[in-house]
Design a protein around this motif. Structure first.
Motif, PDB file in Angstrom:
ATOM      1  N   TYR A   6       0.836  -1.206   0.000  1.00  0.00           N
ATOM      2  CA  TYR A   6       0.000   0.000   0.000  1.00  0.00           C
ATOM      3  C   TYR A   6       0.871   1.257   0.000  1.00  0.00           C
ATOM      4  O   TYR A   6       0.639   2.186  -0.770  1.00  0.00           O
ATOM      5  CB  TYR A   6      -0.926  -0.005   1.212  1.00  0.00           C
ATOM      6  CG  TYR A   6      -1.741   1.253   1.356  1.00  0.00           C
ATOM      7  CD1 TYR A   6      -2.759   1.558   0.464  1.00  0.00           C
ATOM      8  CD2 TYR A   6      -1.480   2.145   2.385  1.00  0.00           C
ATOM      9  CE1 TYR A   6      -3.507   2.722   0.594  1.00  0.00           C
ATOM     10  CE2 TYR A   6      -2.226   3.317   2.526  1.00  0.00           C
ATOM     11  CZ  TYR A   6      -3.232   3.594   1.625  1.00  0.00           C
ATOM     12  OH  TYR A   6      -3.954   4.745   1.765  1.00  0.00           O
ATOM     13  N   MET A   7       1.896   1.278   0.853  1.00  0.00           N
ATOM     14  CA  MET A   7       2.781   2.450   0.926  1.00  0.00           C
ATOM     15  C   MET A   7       3.479   2.690  -0.403  1.00  0.00           C
ATOM     16  O   MET A   7       3.637   3.835  -0.830  1.00  0.00           O
ATOM     17  CB  MET A   7       3.808   2.276   2.047  1.00  0.00           C
ATOM     18  CG  MET A   7       3.232   2.427   3.435  1.00  0.00           C
ATOM     19  SD  MET A   7       2.605   4.084   3.787  1.00  0.00           S
ATOM     20  CE  MET A   7       4.138   4.997   3.907  1.00  0.00           C
ATOM     21  N   GLN A   8       3.892   1.628  -1.079  1.00  0.00           N
ATOM     22  CA  GLN A   8       4.567   1.769  -2.364  1.00  0.00           C
ATOM     23  C   GLN A   8       3.635   2.324  -3.437  1.00  0.00           C
ATOM     24  O   GLN A   8       4.090   2.923  -4.406  1.00  0.00           O
ATOM     25  CB  GLN A   8       5.150   0.437  -2.815  1.00  0.00           C
ATOM     26  CG  GLN A   8       6.319  -0.016  -1.980  1.00  0.00           C
ATOM     27  CD  GLN A   8       6.816  -1.398  -2.377  1.00  0.00           C
ATOM     28  OE1 GLN A   8       6.244  -2.044  -3.239  1.00  0.00           O
ATOM     29  NE2 GLN A   8       7.877  -1.854  -1.733  1.00  0.00           N
ATOM     30  N   SER A   9       2.313   2.138  -3.241  1.00  0.00           N
ATOM     31  CA  SER A   9       1.358   2.614  -4.246  1.00  0.00           C
ATOM     32  C   SER A   9       1.024   4.097  -4.083  1.00  0.00           C
ATOM     33  O   SER A   9       0.405   4.690  -4.962  1.00  0.00           O
ATOM     34  CB  SER A   9       0.066   1.795  -4.163  1.00  0.00           C
ATOM     35  OG  SER A   9      -0.683   2.145  -3.008  1.00  0.00           O
ATOM     36  N   LEU A  10       1.429   4.685  -2.959  1.00  0.00           N
ATOM     37  CA  LEU A  10       1.094   6.084  -2.690  1.00  0.00           C
ATOM     38  C   LEU A  10       2.101   7.038  -3.318  1.00  0.00           C
ATOM     39  O   LEU A  10       3.270   6.695  -3.479  1.00  0.00           O
ATOM     40  CB  LEU A  10       1.055   6.326  -1.171  1.00  0.00           C
ATOM     41  CG  LEU A  10      -0.027   5.580  -0.398  1.00  0.00           C
ATOM     42  CD1 LEU A  10       0.142   5.818   1.098  1.00  0.00           C
ATOM     43  CD2 LEU A  10      -1.408   5.992  -0.859  1.00  0.00           C
ATOM     44  N   PRO A  11       1.659   8.261  -3.635  1.00  0.00           N
ATOM     45  CA  PRO A  11       2.608   9.254  -4.149  1.00  0.00           C
ATOM     46  C   PRO A  11       3.632   9.615  -3.071  1.00  0.00           C
ATOM     47  O   PRO A  11       3.323   9.563  -1.879  1.00  0.00           O
ATOM     48  CB  PRO A  11       1.727  10.448  -4.502  1.00  0.00           C
ATOM     49  CG  PRO A  11       0.484  10.280  -3.708  1.00  0.00           C
ATOM     50  CD  PRO A  11       0.306   8.810  -3.513  1.00  0.00           C
ATOM     51  N   THR A  12       4.823   9.967  -3.483  1.00  0.00           N
ATOM     52  CA  THR A  12       5.883  10.328  -2.538  1.00  0.00           C
ATOM     53  C   THR A  12       6.093  11.829  -2.451  1.00  0.00           C
ATOM     54  O   THR A  12       7.000  12.296  -1.769  1.00  0.00           O
ATOM     55  CB  THR A  12       7.212   9.632  -2.911  1.00  0.00           C
ATOM     56  OG1 THR A  12       7.528   9.968  -4.259  1.00  0.00           O
ATOM     57  CG2 THR A  12       7.102   8.125  -2.758  1.00  0.00           C
ATOM     58  N   THR A  13       5.269  12.585  -3.154  1.00  0.00           N
ATOM     59  CA  THR A  13       5.287  14.040  -3.028  1.00  0.00           C
ATOM     60  C   THR A  13       3.930  14.481  -2.484  1.00  0.00           C
ATOM     61  O   THR A  13       2.911  13.835  -2.734  1.00  0.00           O
ATOM     62  CB  THR A  13       5.548  14.733  -4.378  1.00  0.00           C
ATOM     63  OG1 THR A  13       4.576  14.316  -5.328  1.00  0.00           O
ATOM     64  CG2 THR A  13       6.947  14.392  -4.893  1.00  0.00           C
TER      65      THR A  13
END
Length: 73
Positions: free
Chosen positions: A48-55
């Motif tokens: 789930y965390m990897q699917s989220l935007p990082t900005t």
């Protein structure tokens, strides 16, 4: 803060849990039924965390991966 001496018995899963957390200088509050929180134990959080935007999203209230910390814009 209210001290907790024990959980109500028996638990039905409909009881709610409230989490308060400071995010970006503001207090965020999330309330969910215990049954929903228990379901997270089988949830693949890393994926789930990897699917989220990082900005930081421009839309308020959107989840994002803030350097490995789940944050809400």
């Amino acid at each position: 803060m209210t001290e907790i001496y024990g959980a109500p018995q028996p638990l039905s899963g409909n009881e709610t849990v409230t989490i308060l957390q400071q995010q970006n200088g503001q207090l965020a509050e999330c309330t969910a039924p215990i049954s929903d929180i228990a379901a997270l134990s089988s949830f693949d959080f890393a994926t789930y965390m990897q699917s989220l935007p990082t900005t930081l999203p421009s839309k308020a209230g959107a989840p994002w991966n803030n350097g490995g910390i789940l944050s809400i814009s």
